[in-house]
Design a protein around this motif. Structure first.
Motif, PDB file in Angstrom:
ATOM      1  N   ASP A 108     -23.550  33.798 -17.589  1.00 31.64           N
ATOM      2  CA  ASP A 108     -22.307  34.548 -17.810  1.00 31.64           C
ATOM      3  C   ASP A 108     -21.465  34.582 -16.536  1.00 31.64           C
ATOM      4  O   ASP A 108     -20.239  34.397 -16.569  1.00 31.64           O
ATOM      5  CB  ASP A 108     -22.620  35.978 -18.275  1.00 31.64           C
ATOM      6  CG  ASP A 108     -23.083  36.031 -19.720  1.00 31.64           C
ATOM      7  OD1 ASP A 108     -22.783  35.081 -20.471  1.00 31.64           O
ATOM      8  OD2 ASP A 108     -23.738  37.014 -20.100  1.00 31.64           O
ATOM      9  N   SER A 109     -22.115  34.819 -15.393  1.00 31.43           N
ATOM     10  CA  SER A 109     -21.401  34.819 -14.109  1.00 31.43           C
ATOM     11  C   SER A 109     -20.843  33.438 -13.802  1.00 31.43           C
ATOM     12  O   SER A 109     -19.749  33.308 -13.236  1.00 31.43           O
ATOM     13  CB  SER A 109     -22.331  35.269 -12.985  1.00 31.43           C
ATOM     14  OG  SER A 109     -22.815  36.563 -13.203  1.00 31.43           O
ATOM     15  N   ARG A 110     -21.615  32.416 -14.179  1.00 29.55           N
ATOM     16  CA  ARG A 110     -21.158  31.040 -13.967  1.00 29.55           C
ATOM     17  C   ARG A 110     -19.836  30.787 -14.691  1.00 29.55           C
ATOM     18  O   ARG A 110     -18.928  30.155 -14.151  1.00 29.55           O
ATOM     19  CB  ARG A 110     -22.237  30.069 -14.457  1.00 29.55           C
ATOM     20  CG  ARG A 110     -21.788  28.626 -14.718  1.00 29.55           C
ATOM     21  CD  ARG A 110     -21.452  27.918 -13.421  1.00 29.55           C
ATOM     22  NE  ARG A 110     -20.945  26.578 -13.647  1.00 29.55           N
ATOM     23  CZ  ARG A 110     -19.669  26.257 -13.793  1.00 29.55           C
ATOM     24  NH1 ARG A 110     -18.740  27.209 -13.781  1.00 29.55           N
ATOM     25  NH2 ARG A 110     -19.291  25.005 -13.940  1.00 29.55           N
TER      26      ARG A 110
ATOM     27  N   LEU B 246     -34.151  35.730  -7.141  1.00 31.69           N
ATOM     28  CA  LEU B 246     -33.043  35.735  -8.084  1.00 31.69           C
ATOM     29  C   LEU B 246     -31.782  35.241  -7.379  1.00 31.69           C
ATOM     30  O   LEU B 246     -31.524  35.609  -6.228  1.00 31.69           O
ATOM     31  CB  LEU B 246     -32.787  37.141  -8.623  1.00 31.69           C
ATOM     32  CG  LEU B 246     -33.649  37.628  -9.784  1.00 31.69           C
ATOM     33  CD1 LEU B 246     -33.360  39.109 -10.030  1.00 31.69           C
ATOM     34  CD2 LEU B 246     -33.367  36.817 -11.039  1.00 31.69           C
ATOM     35  N   PRO B 247     -30.985  34.409  -8.036  1.00 33.66           N
ATOM     36  CA  PRO B 247     -29.718  33.976  -7.428  1.00 33.66           C
ATOM     37  C   PRO B 247     -28.654  35.052  -7.580  1.00 33.66           C
ATOM     38  O   PRO B 247     -28.550  35.698  -8.624  1.00 33.66           O
ATOM     39  CB  PRO B 247     -29.365  32.729  -8.239  1.00 33.66           C
ATOM     40  CG  PRO B 247     -29.986  32.962  -9.578  1.00 33.66           C
ATOM     41  CD  PRO B 247     -31.237  33.762  -9.342  1.00 33.66           C
ATOM     42  N   TYR B 248     -27.872  35.239  -6.535  1.00 32.69           N
ATOM     43  CA  TYR B 248     -26.822  36.261  -6.540  1.00 32.69           C
ATOM     44  C   TYR B 248     -25.491  35.689  -6.082  1.00 32.69           C
ATOM     45  O   TYR B 248     -25.432  34.789  -5.236  1.00 32.69           O
ATOM     46  CB  TYR B 248     -27.180  37.409  -5.597  1.00 32.69           C
ATOM     47  CG  TYR B 248     -28.159  38.400  -6.163  1.00 32.69           C
ATOM     48  CD1 TYR B 248     -27.716  39.537  -6.848  1.00 32.69           C
ATOM     49  CD2 TYR B 248     -29.530  38.207  -6.025  1.00 32.69           C
ATOM     50  CE1 TYR B 248     -28.622  40.464  -7.363  1.00 32.69           C
ATOM     51  CE2 TYR B 248     -30.450  39.122  -6.541  1.00 32.69           C
ATOM     52  CZ  TYR B 248     -29.972  40.244  -7.210  1.00 32.69           C
ATOM     53  OH  TYR B 248     -30.863  41.148  -7.729  1.00 32.69           O
ATOM     54  N   ILE B 249     -24.418  36.229  -6.637  1.00 35.17           N
ATOM     55  CA  ILE B 249     -23.101  36.126  -6.018  1.00 35.17           C
ATOM     56  C   ILE B 249     -23.085  37.143  -4.889  1.00 35.17           C
ATOM     57  O   ILE B 249     -23.565  38.272  -5.052  1.00 35.17           O
ATOM     58  CB  ILE B 249     -21.991  36.415  -7.042  1.00 35.17           C
ATOM     59  CG1 ILE B 249     -21.952  35.311  -8.107  1.00 35.17           C
ATOM     60  CG2 ILE B 249     -20.625  36.525  -6.355  1.00 35.17           C
ATOM     61  CD1 ILE B 249     -20.964  35.559  -9.228  1.00 35.17           C
TER      62      ILE B 249
ATOM     63  N   GLU C 231     -28.699  27.177  -9.863  1.00 35.08           N
ATOM     64  CA  GLU C 231     -29.472  28.416  -9.942  1.00 35.08           C
ATOM     65  C   GLU C 231     -28.991  29.351 -11.042  1.00 35.08           C
ATOM     66  O   GLU C 231     -29.728  30.245 -11.459  1.00 35.08           O
ATOM     67  CB  GLU C 231     -29.431  29.133  -8.592  1.00 35.08           C
ATOM     68  CG  GLU C 231     -30.088  28.349  -7.473  1.00 35.08           C
ATOM     69  CD  GLU C 231     -30.014  29.069  -6.136  1.00 35.08           C
ATOM     70  OE1 GLU C 231     -29.311  30.109  -6.049  1.00 35.08           O
ATOM     71  OE2 GLU C 231     -30.662  28.624  -5.173  1.00 35.08           O
ATOM     72  N   SER C 232     -27.762  29.158 -11.521  1.00 35.00           N
ATOM     73  CA  SER C 232     -27.269  30.028 -12.589  1.00 35.00           C
ATOM     74  C   SER C 232     -28.077  29.856 -13.867  1.00 35.00           C
ATOM     75  O   SER C 232     -28.027  30.704 -14.768  1.00 35.00           O
ATOM     76  CB  SER C 232     -25.788  29.751 -12.864  1.00 35.00           C
ATOM     77  OG  SER C 232     -25.596  28.436 -13.351  1.00 35.00           O
TER      78      SER C 232
ATOM     79  N   VAL D 194     -16.366  26.163  -8.269  1.00 32.99           N
ATOM     80  CA  VAL D 194     -17.659  25.818  -8.847  1.00 32.99           C
ATOM     81  C   VAL D 194     -17.517  24.666  -9.853  1.00 32.99           C
ATOM     82  O   VAL D 194     -18.405  23.828  -9.950  1.00 32.99           O
ATOM     83  CB  VAL D 194     -18.291  27.058  -9.508  1.00 32.99           C
ATOM     84  CG1 VAL D 194     -19.526  26.684 -10.308  1.00 32.99           C
ATOM     85  CG2 VAL D 194     -18.663  28.076  -8.429  1.00 32.99           C
ATOM     86  N   HIS D 195     -16.424  24.597 -10.597  1.00 29.45           N
ATOM     87  CA  HIS D 195     -16.206  23.451 -11.492  1.00 29.45           C
ATOM     88  C   HIS D 195     -16.097  22.171 -10.688  1.00 29.45           C
ATOM     89  O   HIS D 195     -15.514  22.156  -9.598  1.00 29.45           O
ATOM     90  CB  HIS D 195     -14.918  23.646 -12.284  1.00 29.45           C
ATOM     91  CG  HIS D 195     -15.060  24.558 -13.463  1.00 29.45           C
ATOM     92  ND1 HIS D 195     -16.224  24.712 -14.187  1.00 29.45           N
ATOM     93  CD2 HIS D 195     -14.162  25.388 -14.059  1.00 29.45           C
ATOM     94  CE1 HIS D 195     -16.038  25.568 -15.163  1.00 29.45           C
ATOM     95  NE2 HIS D 195     -14.797  26.008 -15.107  1.00 29.45           N
ATOM     96  N   LEU D 196     -16.701  21.060 -11.132  1.00 27.90           N
ATOM     97  CA  LEU D 196     -17.278  20.818 -12.445  1.00 27.90           C
ATOM     98  C   LEU D 196     -18.809  20.737 -12.403  1.00 27.90           C
ATOM     99  O   LEU D 196     -19.428  20.068 -13.232  1.00 27.90           O
ATOM    100  CB  LEU D 196     -16.748  19.491 -13.005  1.00 27.90           C
ATOM    101  CG  LEU D 196     -15.268  19.433 -13.270  1.00 27.90           C
ATOM    102  CD1 LEU D 196     -14.810  17.990 -13.390  1.00 27.90           C
ATOM    103  CD2 LEU D 196     -14.932  20.149 -14.566  1.00 27.90           C
ATOM    104  N   HIS D 197     -19.411  21.417 -11.450  1.00 27.30           N
ATOM    105  CA  HIS D 197     -20.863  21.319 -11.273  1.00 27.30           C
ATOM    106  C   HIS D 197     -21.596  21.805 -12.521  1.00 27.30           C
ATOM    107  O   HIS D 197     -21.200  22.766 -13.151  1.00 27.30           O
ATOM    108  CB  HIS D 197     -21.282  22.154 -10.059  1.00 27.30           C
ATOM    109  CG  HIS D 197     -22.644  21.837  -9.537  1.00 27.30           C
ATOM    110  ND1 HIS D 197     -23.793  22.159 -10.221  1.00 27.30           N
ATOM    111  CD2 HIS D 197     -23.040  21.240  -8.388  1.00 27.30           C
ATOM    112  CE1 HIS D 197     -24.844  21.781  -9.519  1.00 27.30           C
ATOM    113  NE2 HIS D 197     -24.407  21.205  -8.403  1.00 27.30           N
ATOM    114  N   PHE D 198     -22.693  21.110 -12.841  1.00 22.79           N
ATOM    115  CA  PHE D 198     -23.473  21.537 -14.001  1.00 22.79           C
ATOM    116  C   PHE D 198     -24.226  22.831 -13.680  1.00 22.79           C
ATOM    117  O   PHE D 198     -24.540  23.074 -12.510  1.00 22.79           O
ATOM    118  CB  PHE D 198     -24.447  20.425 -14.427  1.00 22.79           C
ATOM    119  CG  PHE D 198     -25.690  20.330 -13.579  1.00 22.79           C
ATOM    120  CD1 PHE D 198     -26.850  21.026 -13.922  1.00 22.79           C
ATOM    121  CD2 PHE D 198     -25.710  19.551 -12.433  1.00 22.79           C
ATOM    122  CE1 PHE D 198     -27.988  20.950 -13.131  1.00 22.79           C
ATOM    123  CE2 PHE D 198     -26.840  19.471 -11.634  1.00 22.79           C
ATOM    124  CZ  PHE D 198     -27.988  20.168 -11.989  1.00 22.79           C
TER     125      PHE D 198
END
Length: 451
Positions: A174-176, A153-156, A137-138, A208-212
């Motif tokens: 950028d958040s990603r 919208l995706p949110y943290i 979603e990022s 979150v790493h290493l997700h695309f």
């Protein structure tokens, strides 16, 4: 055999294949040295045959519930606004540990519910910060034609037990890039706070790493010269190293069970495709490259350092094992698929308590593993390139044929006996305790309410 109330730190990488880390034959060979995780492997037990579910949601539900996702209805990732997640009738690992007096925190990717009542702070965690769904979603806000009036919208987000979870900031590219640094900072602060309070803690850190899209923090961009994926690998190793260093600085190493593992095999999309080393396949398949992922456990003075094993362990086993280590009692009103591996981890027995398991993708029983044997009921060596259900299953000896290239069923039909008995027993269990269907509404009330 409870062993007291040690702290538990569980770092879960996202889409990290078996062959990526240096201690699994990757590292510098992939253009991305992983010295911190490699050193951790020398300090504990490294498993070569740790098995998970097919992708993010099923594995995370299996970890939190101790049950195969076919039982819980957590079969796949679902877009925002549609029913998804772990039903409130499931008893989470965080709930079990919280009941034992543990402080509990979740920092990272949840993917087990995105509505009030199903956020981490509603499911046994004292606090949480991260993303409720997937990192895909990022990319939304950077996609041509994206319509925020049609899709959320995706949110943290963040929340605390007893309160409502709230949106913090839009989850964009950028958040990603910055989220794993935030997760680690919050994790270290949480550990220090609990150490000062002299309270045992459970830190669940699903990175979150290493997700695309596999994008490194700006501090790591260009660091390896081998591209974003390698830069992100080096960052992930650094983040794990920060947690390891913080535990050491606090002087709580011997009082802390530290686990590092992955939720599923490597990504299949390029340019973010990873590697499973000697195994074939990626996540979303039933190949060994999907099932097997890295797993390291360190507990100084309890788990012998420098050990490796090819014994079969399944992600559901972490539920039963960590519950036992914390002195918690497993739910007795439902089948728990996880097996307590405490004695195996502590070196008190050479063998795992598990000989095999069934592997579903969504509703289909795709394969079964038993000892060194693997029986495929469907054949899909690459995502979306399958033959469908096989009239005659394929059987492989994954010890002598790790890439699953030569079907040997005709020479080893005896193996059908123990494997089909596993299938029969599981089906009987599901008949006695019916599976929860995806999207089933919650009937268990929210804490502090009667509804």
């Amino acid at each position: 055999m409870p062993t007291g109330s040690p702290n538990i730190v569980l770092i879960l990488a996202d889409n990290l294949g078996w062959g990526e880390l240096g201690c699994y034959g990757g590292g510098a060979l992939r253009g991305a040295p992983t010295p911190h995780i490699d050193a951790l492997a020398q300090q504990g037990l490294l498993l070569h045959n740790f098995n998970v579910e097919s992708d993010c949601v099923p594995t995370r539900s299996a970890l939190m519930s101790g049950r195969h996702p076919i039982r819980t209805g957590c079969l796949q990732s679902v877009p925002a606004g549609l029913p998804q997640g772990l039903n409130r009738n499931e008893v989470t690992l965080a709930q079990l540990l919280s009941q034992q007096g543990y402080a509990t925190a979740h920092f990272g990717k949840w993917h087990l519910g995105d509505i009030p009542g199903r956020y981490p702070s509603d499911r046994g965690f004292d606090e949480w910060y991260g993303i409720p769904r997937t990192t895909d979603e990022s990319q939304f806000t950077s996609t041509v034609g994206f319509d925020p009036t049609a899709v959320e919208l995706p949110y943290i987000m963040q929340g605390k037990a007893g309160g409502q979870s709230e949106k913090v900031k839009v989850y964009d590219l950028d958040s990603r890039r910055g989220i794993d640094a935030e997760l680690v900072d919050r994790s270290i602060a949480f550990m220090r706070e609990q150490q000062a309070a002299k309270r045992p803690f459970f830190l669940y850190l699903p990175l979150v790493h290493l997700h695309f899209p596999t994008l490194p923090h700006p501090d790591f961009a260009g660091k390896t010269g081998a591209g974003d994926f390698a830069d992100s690998m080096v960052e992930m190793d650094h983040r794990a190293g920060q947690i390891i260093a913080a535990i050491s600085e606090m002087g709580i190493e011997e009082d802390t069970v530290l686990i590092f593992c992955s939720d599923n095999g490597p990504e299949y999309r390029r340019p973010y495709r990873g590697t499973a080393g000697p195994w074939s396949g990626t996540y979303h398949t039933a190949m060994e490259g999907s099932l097997r992922v890295p797993f390291i456990v360190r507990w100084p003075g309890k788990v012998k350092p420098g050990c490796t094993s090819n014994e079969i362990v399944h992600v559901t086993d972490l539920y039963a094992t960590l519950a036992n280590i914390a002195g918690a009692t497993l739910p007795a009103d439902r089948p728990i698929d996880g097996m307590d591996q405490t004695a195996f981890f502590l070196g008190e027995q050479e063998k795992s308590n598990r000989e095999g398991f069934l592997f579903y993708i969504k509703n289909d029983l795709r394969a079964a593993k038993w000892r060194n044997w693997k029986l495929h009921f469907y054949w899909e060596p690459e995502v979306n390139e399958g033959k469908g259900k096989l009239e005659s299953p394929y059987l492989f000896n994954v010890q002598t044929d790790p890439k699953e290239e030569t079907d040997v069923l005709i020479f080893n039909t005896w193996v059908l006996g123990p494997i089909l008995k596993m299938v029969q027993q599981f089906n009987a269990s599901c008949a006695q305790h019916p599976n929860t269907l995806p999207g089933t509404p919650d009937t268990s009330p929210l804490p502090g309410t009667n509804t």
